[in-house]
Motif scaffolding. Sequence first.
Motif, short mmCIF file in Angstrom:
data_model
loop_
_atom_site.label_atom_id
_atom_site.label_comp_id
_atom_site.label_asym_id
_atom_site.label_seq_id
_atom_site.Cartn_x
_atom_site.Cartn_y
_atom_site.Cartn_z
N PHE A 20 0.83 -1.22 0.00
CA PHE A 20 0.00 0.00 0.00
C PHE A 20 0.87 1.27 0.00
CE2 PHE A 20 -3.41 -2.42 2.64
CZ PHE A 20 -3.79 -3.10 1.49
N THR A 21 2.01 1.19 0.66
CA THR A 21 2.81 2.41 0.84
C THR A 21 3.98 2.52 -0.15
OG1 THR A 21 4.14 1.29 2.51
CG2 THR A 21 2.31 2.62 3.32
N CYS A 22 4.11 1.53 -1.02
CA CYS A 22 5.37 1.49 -1.78
C CYS A 22 5.49 2.53 -2.90
CB CYS A 22 5.68 0.08 -2.26
SG CYS A 22 5.15 -0.32 -3.89
N GLU A 23 4.40 2.90 -3.55
CA GLU A 23 4.57 3.65 -4.78
C GLU A 23 4.27 5.14 -4.68
OE1 GLU A 23 2.64 1.83 -8.10
OE2 GLU A 23 3.82 3.01 -9.50
N TYR A 24 3.51 5.54 -3.66
CA TYR A 24 2.96 6.89 -3.68
C TYR A 24 4.02 8.01 -3.77
CZ TYR A 24 0.65 11.14 -2.19
OH TYR A 24 0.22 12.43 -2.10
N ALA A 25 5.00 7.96 -2.88
CA ALA A 25 5.99 9.06 -2.84
C ALA A 25 6.69 9.20 -4.19
CB ALA A 25 6.99 8.81 -1.73
N ARG A 26 7.11 8.07 -4.73
CA ARG A 26 7.85 8.08 -6.00
C ARG A 26 6.98 8.60 -7.15
NH1 ARG A 26 12.93 8.28 -7.92
NH2 ARG A 26 12.10 9.34 -9.73
N SER A 27 5.75 8.09 -7.22
CA SER A 27 4.90 8.51 -8.34
C SER A 27 4.50 9.97 -8.18
CB SER A 27 3.65 7.62 -8.42
OG SER A 27 2.85 7.82 -7.28
N ASP A 28 4.37 10.42 -6.95
CA ASP A 28 3.98 11.81 -6.73
C ASP A 28 5.10 12.77 -7.17
OD1 ASP A 28 1.84 13.44 -5.82
OD2 ASP A 28 3.06 14.04 -4.12
N ASN A 73 2.95 8.13 5.41
CA ASN A 73 3.32 6.71 5.46
C ASN A 73 2.97 6.13 6.83
OD1 ASN A 73 5.09 4.37 5.88
ND2 ASN A 73 5.94 4.93 3.89
N PHE A 74 3.35 6.85 7.88
CA PHE A 74 3.09 6.36 9.25
C PHE A 74 1.59 6.26 9.52
CE2 PHE A 74 2.65 6.99 13.86
CZ PHE A 74 3.36 5.87 14.29
N ILE A 75 0.85 7.30 9.09
CA ILE A 75 -0.60 7.30 9.32
C ILE A 75 -1.24 6.12 8.58
CG2 ILE A 75 -2.75 8.57 8.82
CD1 ILE A 75 -1.18 11.16 9.36
N THR A 76 -0.76 5.86 7.37
CA THR A 76 -1.32 4.74 6.58
C THR A 76 -1.11 3.41 7.30
OG1 THR A 76 -0.85 5.95 4.56
CG2 THR A 76 -1.23 3.61 4.31
N VAL A 77 0.13 3.18 7.77
CA VAL A 77 0.44 1.92 8.47
C VAL A 77 -0.40 1.83 9.75
CG1 VAL A 77 2.26 0.61 9.64
CG2 VAL A 77 2.77 1.82 7.52
N LEU A 78 -0.43 2.93 10.49
CA LEU A 78 -1.16 2.96 11.76
C LEU A 78 -2.64 2.66 11.54
CD1 LEU A 78 -0.56 3.64 14.75
CD2 LEU A 78 -1.38 5.93 14.29
N SER A 79 -3.22 3.28 10.52
CA SER A 79 -4.65 3.07 10.29
C SER A 79 -4.94 1.63 9.87
CB SER A 79 -5.19 4.05 9.26
OG SER A 79 -4.48 3.93 8.07
N CYS A 80 -4.02 1.02 9.13
CA CYS A 80 -4.21 -0.39 8.74
C CYS A 80 -4.23 -1.28 9.98
CB CYS A 80 -3.09 -0.84 7.80
SG CYS A 80 -3.24 -0.19 6.14
N PHE A 81 -3.27 -1.06 10.87
CA PHE A 81 -3.24 -1.87 12.09
C PHE A 81 -4.44 -1.57 12.99
CE2 PHE A 81 1.14 -2.80 10.94
CZ PHE A 81 1.23 -4.13 11.33
N ALA A 82 -4.86 -0.31 13.02
CA ALA A 82 -6.01 0.06 13.85
C ALA A 82 -7.24 -0.70 13.38
CB ALA A 82 -6.24 1.57 13.76
N VAL A 83 -7.44 -0.76 12.05
CA VAL A 83 -8.59 -1.48 11.50
C VAL A 83 -8.45 -2.98 11.78
CG1 VAL A 83 -9.69 -2.18 9.33
CG2 VAL A 83 -9.21 0.22 9.77
N LEU A 84 -7.23 -3.48 11.63
CA LEU A 84 -6.98 -4.92 11.86
C LEU A 84 -7.37 -5.30 13.29
CD1 LEU A 84 -5.41 -7.53 10.75
CD2 LEU A 84 -3.51 -6.67 12.08
N PHE A 85 -6.87 -4.53 14.25
CA PHE A 85 -7.11 -4.88 15.65
C PHE A 85 -8.54 -4.55 16.10
CE2 PHE A 85 -2.37 -4.62 15.94
CZ PHE A 85 -2.19 -5.97 16.19
N LEU A 86 -9.08 -3.46 15.56
CA LEU A 86 -10.46 -3.10 15.91
C LEU A 86 -11.42 -4.21 15.46
CD1 LEU A 86 -11.86 -0.65 17.23
CD2 LEU A 86 -12.45 0.10 14.93
N THR A 87 -11.23 -4.66 14.24
CA THR A 87 -12.06 -5.76 13.72
C THR A 87 -11.89 -6.99 14.61
OG1 THR A 87 -11.56 -4.92 11.54
CG2 THR A 87 -12.61 -7.05 11.61
#
Lengths: 303, 224
Positions: free
Chosen positions: A106-114, A140-154
Amino acid sequence: MKSYNLIRYDLQKNIRAHAFHLLMICFISVFCFAFFYADAVQTYWSARTFHENVQNMRNAGVSLTDSLLHLTGGMLPIHNFSNIADQRIEDYPIKWLVIQFLILYFTCEYARSDLSGGGVQILSRIHNRTLWWIAKCIWNFITVLSCFAVLFLTWFILAACFHIPFTSSIDNNLFSGMFYALPKISQVSGKQAFLIFFLLPVLTCSSISLIEMTLTLYVRPVIAYILCCIYYLAGMFLVHPLFLTNYSMSIRSSIFAFYRFTPAVGLGICLILMLLSIIIGIIHLSKMDLLDTTQMKYTRSWL
Amino acid sequence: MNIKIQNMTKTLNHTDILSDINLDMTGGQVYGLHGINGCGKTMLMRAVAGLIHPTKGQILVNGRILQGQNSFPENMGLLLENPAFLNQYTGFVNLKLLAQIRNRIGTDEIRESLKRVGLDPDDTRQYRKYSLGMKQRLGIACAIMEHPDLILLDEPFISLDETGVQMTRTIIKEEKDRGALILLSSHDYELLTSSADQIFHLTAGKVTKHFQKLQDGTFKEASL
């Protein structure tokens, strides 16, 4: 104000893709929980009906800590590589790795393509490459954090729905079924659980994700992604503190007394690597030529 | 606004993309870069925009050398070859998001710049549904909306119909009269002569010819 607007722009830019990513993580969480539940019921399978076996499992006191160990535990390392062929596929923490690999994807391409697209408009407005890079790191940090937040919340919602008690005890039978060893402790404290089940996985994944984003300044995103996945996989087999996988698998934490990977050292290494990635990114970006994709042919061949 | 490019060379992968460029540009003038595809027009644009660093020589904007972290000219509007906006938003929202970064202009100015390029600010279509010409118009609106002192337009006439070309010419004239320094590139010499005051012809990364507009609107070759 500029930095806030910058981060908001990055988040808004990716909001649709990110919502889809979070939905994927949510489904994976459900899938992993189903695996855990089936495993837990199977461990206490002695009666005829499924309902009776579920009751057996509940009576045994399988807890939220057991479920989190099932999700984040990973595997104890293989010491004798000549026996590697004897390992069963379910012995490898496939589910946990898939989650990490997906987040890295999810986080690999954005910075480079931007950098070769809309990011140029942003840079021409903020006049500051450092600020731009820091905003990308925060994104990047917010993206990772939100993924884990959703994972654990679920995970928590499912645990509550399936009457898994929110306790810290460790079930011997389930543990030995997962790791082929008996637990050396009977429970983990709340602070320890927070460290090894939540904080370390988030920080290790975030560090590797930042390293990956920094690598994309040097090589193509797909190569950076593959390199990070190899690094992650290598940590499954190599018991060394520089391989962050050892900290993201909770069973290898010193708390479980199998290995000496202390959470504090893990946190320190993660923070150092994150800081290094940010600094290397800032230095490289200040010297970097921002070309569009068609002009990159001048600078790189296969990379 | 004043831009001086002094003995600038840009080498990428052992190839001189730009070679020994010397240009002097001032505000209230329109400068055109002309040449065939791959001659270095876009690279020169990117160098002036601060996106690439010169290998040799330097670029001074209002006396300040563009280098390192602060390689960007202040108050610049930019249209590069492929305007990239967010597909899921309308043109207006895209411009609003970009304008919010500096917070210099409000919604009225954004609406005004969209109208100037012939786009409807209340159009509810997403950017992804825009035609090529509409995307180009939005790119031009983005470059001019914050009333920049320096406007870089790389191939601004591309994908535009007759009305669009005329509209772009009018905008360039208005911005010039406001005092902005405008640098535009095109491979079409006729289009450049309709807007530019001076034209630099590039061949293989070098400025080989310089044309200056005369009082009667014709162009005469000048010294480099």
